[in-house]
Design a protein around this motif. Structure first.
Motif, short mmCIF file in Angstrom:
data_model
loop_
_atom_site.label_atom_id
_atom_site.label_comp_id
_atom_site.label_asym_id
_atom_site.label_seq_id
_atom_site.Cartn_x
_atom_site.Cartn_y
_atom_site.Cartn_z
N ILE A 13 0.83 -1.20 0.00
CA ILE A 13 0.00 0.00 0.00
C ILE A 13 0.87 1.26 0.00
O ILE A 13 0.58 2.23 -0.69
N MET A 14 1.95 1.26 0.79
CA MET A 14 2.86 2.40 0.82
C MET A 14 3.49 2.64 -0.55
O MET A 14 3.72 3.79 -0.95
N TYR A 69 0.93 8.78 0.36
CA TYR A 69 0.21 9.62 1.32
C TYR A 69 -0.80 8.80 2.11
O TYR A 69 -1.81 9.31 2.59
N VAL A 70 -0.54 7.51 2.30
CA VAL A 70 -1.43 6.64 3.04
C VAL A 70 -1.37 7.00 4.52
O VAL A 70 -0.35 7.45 5.05
N VAL A 98 -10.15 0.03 -1.66
CA VAL A 98 -10.76 1.21 -2.27
C VAL A 98 -10.33 2.42 -1.45
O VAL A 98 -10.45 2.43 -0.22
N TRP A 99 -9.83 3.46 -2.14
CA TRP A 99 -9.35 4.66 -1.45
C TRP A 99 -10.49 5.63 -1.16
O TRP A 99 -11.34 5.87 -2.01
N SER A 100 -10.47 6.17 0.04
CA SER A 100 -11.43 7.21 0.40
C SER A 100 -10.76 8.57 0.24
O SER A 100 -9.56 8.67 -0.01
N THR A 157 -7.05 6.85 3.58
CA THR A 157 -7.30 5.62 4.33
C THR A 157 -7.94 4.59 3.42
O THR A 157 -8.96 4.88 2.78
N PRO A 158 -7.38 3.40 3.33
CA PRO A 158 -7.99 2.36 2.49
C PRO A 158 -9.26 1.79 3.12
O PRO A 158 -9.33 1.60 4.34
#
Length: 534
Positions: A338-339, A344-345, A388-390, A398-399
């Protein structure tokens, strides 16, 4: 008149006897080893010889051939012509003298210097490759400055054939370190962030008799450090072993795969084991696997699944190749993954385990010549608990883990028009939904066209046009990020065997590029540099 009683007769007779006696004595006294002397004589005369061939003769009728003889000369089953000699296709390559080491330095606008270097070494049967890079920039907007560095080492070793088990096997070792410092400049105060990643890998591939084995162990640590929050680290250990027995064109075996990651001291893992194999049928190659899976999320949710995978490649003559693939089962996504996809996670993110209910891909490749390939693929994927990205909250994303449905069509062209010209083209159309709304940050259209030409053996240039379509920023709103066009040019000139100079330009049309909401990418970027080989 001479009579028998005449004295003359007696005298003649006496002389003849005397001569005969002398001749007889001469022959008697001659050596037996010498040839007998005979008087020479010559025969003369005339004779007429008739030659029948001199006169014209009527040709004789050849004898009739038997039926068996005729059948042997002209069989009912016609014999095929012998194959023509193979003519190798032309091979186009661009090569240059090999140098084990190189250093490249580059300077671009926004005060963006970059230095990279690499070196290769072959010693004691080991191939060693090392590469490092350092880049920094003052930024294009306030807070967009960054500093990034990386170092990687690769090694490979092939064991001697005399070893019973590992003879001829290849062992690969990889060590990597990377560090990136930047700011969350979507926020007014632009807090600092640093991400460090360390990883190591040992893998071996070999065979013993009819058995082939693959084994791998790797470890990875990714640490996310925010200036205004604590460190969030992801530690993971992964191991896999596959053993397959080969029978001519058929293989069958088993595998075990174990993933043990942890994030913020919360473990989430995945285990799977099952059967794998492959076989050839006429012009088709098929590989498959089936496994039992179990995993858990960072929220302590236990997940179970059955992993199924099948892949087929079918050669239709010399012009076409059909590809098909079907997958189903659990698919682990780690915080490190994810990183890598989104810098910007949020450090407070949670991780679940996606389950691909069905992931089907089918395609056709047309390769009429050695220089041209045209391909088209279609894909359908139904996933439960997909990432899914918010929208950005506090400058970070935040995923979420929701059910998605994705259909995509992809086409590509690879054309080597000549030994000096290459053309590429790609187009992807995607329709992805979450609960009947469009999936955020998934563009409906992506396209790229590129052209590369070697003008001379010293001068080469390339041009690329990239288009990324509109993207939604959240499942709860209709706000869109605009699509953009990125035009890129690059050129390289070889001064001599040791030095090259190069120049590159990106976003030449000055598009406003936004990949993640709130973060504007740099505008027109031009840089030039020098490469030294040694």
């Amino acid at each position: 008149m001479i009579t028998a009683r005449s004295p003359w007769f007696l005298l003649v007779l006496l002389c003849a006897c005397q001569l005969s006696t002398r001749e007889l004595d001469a022959q008697t006294q001659q050596s037996p080893a010498q040839p007998i002397e005979l008087p020479e004589f010559i025969v003369t005369g005339k004779e007429q010889v008739g030659v029948p061939g001199a006169a014209k003769q009527a040709p004789l009728r050849p004898p009739m051939l038997a039926k068996a003889t005729l059948d042997s000369l002209n069989p009912v089953d016609k014999l095929s012509l012998p194959p023509m000699a193979e003519v190798p296709l032309p091979e186009y390559s661009r090569s240059r003298l090999y140098f084990p080491g190189w250093v490249s330095a580059e300077l671009g606008n926004y005060m963006t210097p970059s230095v990279s270097a690499g070196y290769s070494l072959n010693t004691g049967g080991y191939m060693l490759d090392a590469i490092g890079k350092l880049q920094l920039s003052n930024g294009w907007v306030t807070g967009s400055e960054f500093l990034t560095g990386s170092l990687g080492v690769r090694s490979s070793y092939v064991a001697p054939e005399e070893y019973v088990v590992f003879g001829g096997s290849e062992t690969r070792v990889a060590l990597d370190f990377a560090s990136t410092s930047y700011k969350l400049y979507a926020l007014q105060h632009a807090p600092s962030r640093n991400v460090q990643t360390m990883s190591g890998l040992v893998a071996t591939t070999g065979k013993s008799g009819d058995y082939r084995f693959d084994a791998q162990v790797d470890a990875r640590r990714s640490a996310l450090n925010d200036a205004d929050s604590s460190t969030a680290a992801n530690n993971q250990l992964h191991g896999t072993v596959t053993v397959v027995r080969q029978w001519d064109s058929t293989a069958f075996g088993g595998f075990v795969d174990v993933m043990l990651p942890s994030y913020r001291s919360q473990g989430y893992s995945m285990f799977q084991g099952g059967l794998t194999g492959s076989f050839d049928f006429r012009d088709m190659h098929v590989s498959y696997s089936a496994s039992v899976q179990t995993a858990n999320s960072t929220m302590n949710d236990q997940r179970f699944g059955v992993g199924v995978s099948a892949k087929a490649q079918w050669q239709l003559g010399y012009l076409y190749t059909v590809d098909a693939q079907v997958n189903s089962g659990l698919r682990l996504v780690t915080i490190s993954d994810i990183m890598s996809s989104n810098p910007y996670v949020s450090s407070q993110s949670t991780v679940d385990v996606p389950y691909d209910l069905a992931d089907v891909t089918a395609g056709l490749r047309h390769h009429p010549t050695n220089q041209l390939t045209i391909a088209g693929f279609a894909r359908l994927r139904l996933t439960d608990r997909d990432l899914v990205w918010s929208s950005a909250n506090g400058g970070v994303f935040t995923p979420q883990w929701l059910q998605t449905s994705t259909t995509s069509l992809h086409g590509s062209v690879r054309w080597w028009a000549s030994h000096a010209d290459a053309v590429t083209a790609d187009l992807t159309l995607t329709h992805s939904t979450v609960d009947s709304v469009n999936t955020p940050y998934v563009p409906a259209v992506q396209a790229a066209v590129g052209y590369e030409r070697a003008w001379t053996d010293k001068l080469s240039a390339s041009a690329t046009i990239i288009y990324i379509g509109e993207r939604y920023v959240d499942v709860t709103s209709d706000r869109l990020l605009d699509g953009y066009v990125d035009v890129r040019l690059a050129g390289r000139y070889t001064l001599n065997t040791a030095f090259d100079v190069f120049v590159r330009a990106e976003n030449l049309v000055g598009s406003t590029m936004v990949i993640w909401d709130g973060y504007i990418e740099r505008g027109v970027f031009v840089s030039a540099g020098l490469t030294w080989r040694f």
